[in-house]
Design a protein around this motif. Structure first.
Motif, PDB file in Angstrom:
ATOM      1  N   GLU A  16       0.837  -1.201   0.000  1.00 16.93           N
ATOM      2  CA  GLU A  16       0.000   0.000   0.000  1.00 16.93           C
ATOM      3  C   GLU A  16       0.871   1.250   0.000  1.00 16.93           C
ATOM      4  O   GLU A  16       0.614   2.210  -0.714  1.00 16.93           O
ATOM      5  N   GLU A  68       3.972   2.093  11.747  1.00 18.48           N
ATOM      6  CA  GLU A  68       2.596   2.563  11.857  1.00 18.48           C
ATOM      7  C   GLU A  68       1.780   1.568  12.648  1.00 18.48           C
ATOM      8  O   GLU A  68       2.123   0.378  12.704  1.00 18.48           O
ATOM      9  N   SER A  85      -6.887  -4.449  17.796  1.00 16.67           N
ATOM     10  CA  SER A  85      -7.467  -4.975  16.550  1.00 16.67           C
ATOM     11  C   SER A  85      -6.806  -6.255  16.052  1.00 16.67           C
ATOM     12  O   SER A  85      -7.491  -7.177  15.605  1.00 16.67           O
ATOM     13  N   ASN A  98     -11.067 -12.784  14.358  1.00 19.16           N
ATOM     14  CA  ASN A  98     -11.304 -11.391  14.735  1.00 19.16           C
ATOM     15  C   ASN A  98     -12.603 -10.877  14.109  1.00 19.16           C
ATOM     16  O   ASN A  98     -13.424 -10.227  14.772  1.00 19.16           O
ATOM     17  N   PHE A 149      -6.994  -7.053   3.253  1.00 20.44           N
ATOM     18  CA  PHE A 149      -6.578  -7.876   4.392  1.00 20.44           C
ATOM     19  C   PHE A 149      -7.339  -7.427   5.637  1.00 20.44           C
ATOM     20  O   PHE A 149      -8.118  -6.472   5.606  1.00 20.44           O
ATOM     21  N   TYR A 151      -9.695  -6.500   8.454  1.00 19.36           N
ATOM     22  CA  TYR A 151     -11.139  -6.292   8.547  1.00 19.36           C
ATOM     23  C   TYR A 151     -11.756  -5.775   7.240  1.00 19.36           C
ATOM     24  O   TYR A 151     -12.925  -5.388   7.232  1.00 19.36           O
ATOM     25  N   HIS A 177      -7.628   5.231   5.532  1.00 18.14           N
ATOM     26  CA  HIS A 177      -6.884   5.758   6.669  1.00 18.14           C
ATOM     27  C   HIS A 177      -5.382   5.759   6.428  1.00 18.14           C
ATOM     28  O   HIS A 177      -4.701   6.746   6.625  1.00 18.14           O
ATOM     29  N   ARG A 178      -4.852   4.595   5.980  1.00 23.72           N
ATOM     30  CA  ARG A 178      -3.411   4.496   5.799  1.00 23.72           C
ATOM     31  C   ARG A 178      -2.961   5.405   4.664  1.00 23.72           C
ATOM     32  O   ARG A 178      -1.943   6.090   4.776  1.00 23.72           O
TER      33      ARG A 178
HETATM   34  P1  IMP Z   1      -1.593  -3.498  13.063  1.00 19.09           P
HETATM   35  O1  IMP Z   1      -1.501  -2.055  12.682  1.00 19.09           O
HETATM   36  O2  IMP Z   1      -0.684  -4.332  12.226  1.00 19.09           O
HETATM   37  O3  IMP Z   1      -1.444  -3.725  14.537  1.00 19.09           O
HETATM   38  O4  IMP Z   1      -3.018  -3.954  12.638  1.00 19.09           O
HETATM   39  C1  IMP Z   1      -4.099  -3.981  13.513  1.00 19.09           C
HETATM   40  C2  IMP Z   1      -5.212  -4.815  12.977  1.00 19.09           C
HETATM   41  O5  IMP Z   1      -5.990  -4.036  12.107  1.00 19.09           O
HETATM   42  C3  IMP Z   1      -4.821  -6.073  12.236  1.00 19.09           C
HETATM   43  O6  IMP Z   1      -5.739  -7.078  12.575  1.00 19.09           O
HETATM   44  C4  IMP Z   1      -4.956  -5.692  10.805  1.00 19.09           C
HETATM   45  O7  IMP Z   1      -5.302  -6.787  10.019  1.00 19.09           O
HETATM   46  C5  IMP Z   1      -6.078  -4.666  10.863  1.00 19.09           C
HETATM   47  N1  IMP Z   1      -5.893  -3.674   9.821  1.00 19.09           N
HETATM   48  C6  IMP Z   1      -4.889  -2.776   9.708  1.00 19.09           C
HETATM   49  N2  IMP Z   1      -5.044  -2.058   8.591  1.00 19.09           N
HETATM   50  C7  IMP Z   1      -6.164  -2.515   7.992  1.00 19.09           C
HETATM   51  C8  IMP Z   1      -6.817  -2.174   6.777  1.00 19.09           C
HETATM   52  O8  IMP Z   1      -6.412  -1.307   5.986  1.00 19.09           O
HETATM   53  N3  IMP Z   1      -7.943  -2.861   6.507  1.00 19.09           N
HETATM   54  C9  IMP Z   1      -8.430  -3.829   7.335  1.00 19.09           C
HETATM   55  N4  IMP Z   1      -7.843  -4.199   8.443  1.00 19.09           N
HETATM   56  C10 IMP Z   1      -6.707  -3.541   8.776  1.00 19.09           C
END
Ligand code: IMP
Length: 193
Positions: A16, A68, A85, A98, A149, A151, A177-178
């Protein structure tokens, strides 16, 4: 060209990011840097966890680094899963489990509003900078799509009529968001040049 280590083992996030930055910066992943660590997320805010990632890699390498952290914040669940999450259904970090837990907890809830929030922490020349991106939307009642990926199969961003998992990356980037956090981050880096 400015070189930055991206403190993540998640290839989806790298993909991304690279799709947004192009080749203006040299982005090195942990894999490419030969660093094999699973950086813990021990804190109770996205901000502190993002900082944990950038600082950990900066300490190991001395290089400019960024990390991040992203959370899905659901209004009817008082902001859960939020910072939890990735581990909402347990330490095995199963995406399917989840999603199942979220859908179960959302059963019968009228308010399905939610947001993804990303915080980027950059360590540049020994100083920290943070950038935030928010995507508001809602949680579906069932799983759809096969792209993306996490959610993505249960989240419809505001202004769209399908879940993230039904979108090509370029379409997801229009809302995500990202992408918003990365755009702020990239604008900051460009200003430095
Ligand atoms: P982390 O930032 O890697 O800790 O992700 C936290 C959680 O949010 C993980 O379960 C990821 O799969 C989910 N997540 C992070 N970014 C996204 C996204 O863009 N779409 C859907 N789930 C996300």
């Amino acid at each position: 060209m400015m070189k930055l280590i991206f403190a993540t083992n998640n290839e989806n996030k790298v993909r991304e990011f690279k799709s947004l930055v192009g080749d203006q910066f040299e982005i090195v992943t942990l894999l490419q840097a030969g660093i094999d660590v699973d950086i813990p997320e021990p804190h109770d805010t996205l901000e502190a966890n993002a900082r944990e990632k950038s600082v950990t890699i900066h300490r190991m390498t001395g290089a400019n680094s960024f990390g991040e952290d992203t959370g899905l914040e659901i209004a009817a669940l008082n902001g859960a899963p939020g910072v939890l999450s990735a581990r909402y259904a347990g330490e095995h970090k199963s995406t399917n489990d989840n999603i199942r837990r979220v859908l179960e907890e959302m059963e019968g809830k009228a308010d399905r509003s939610a947001q993804f929030r990303t915080v980027i922490s950059l360590i540049l020349n020994n100083k920290e900078y943070q950038f935030e991106g928010v995507c508001k939307g809602r949680i579906t009642t069932e799983v759809k799509g096969s792209k993306g990926f996490g959610y993505d199969p249960i989240f419809i961003p505001d202004g769209a009529d399908k879940v993230f998992a039904e979108m090509e990356l370029s379409e997801k980037n229009q809302y995500s968001h990202r992408a918003k956090a990365f755009q702020k981050f990239v604008a900051f880096l460009k200003d430095l040049q």
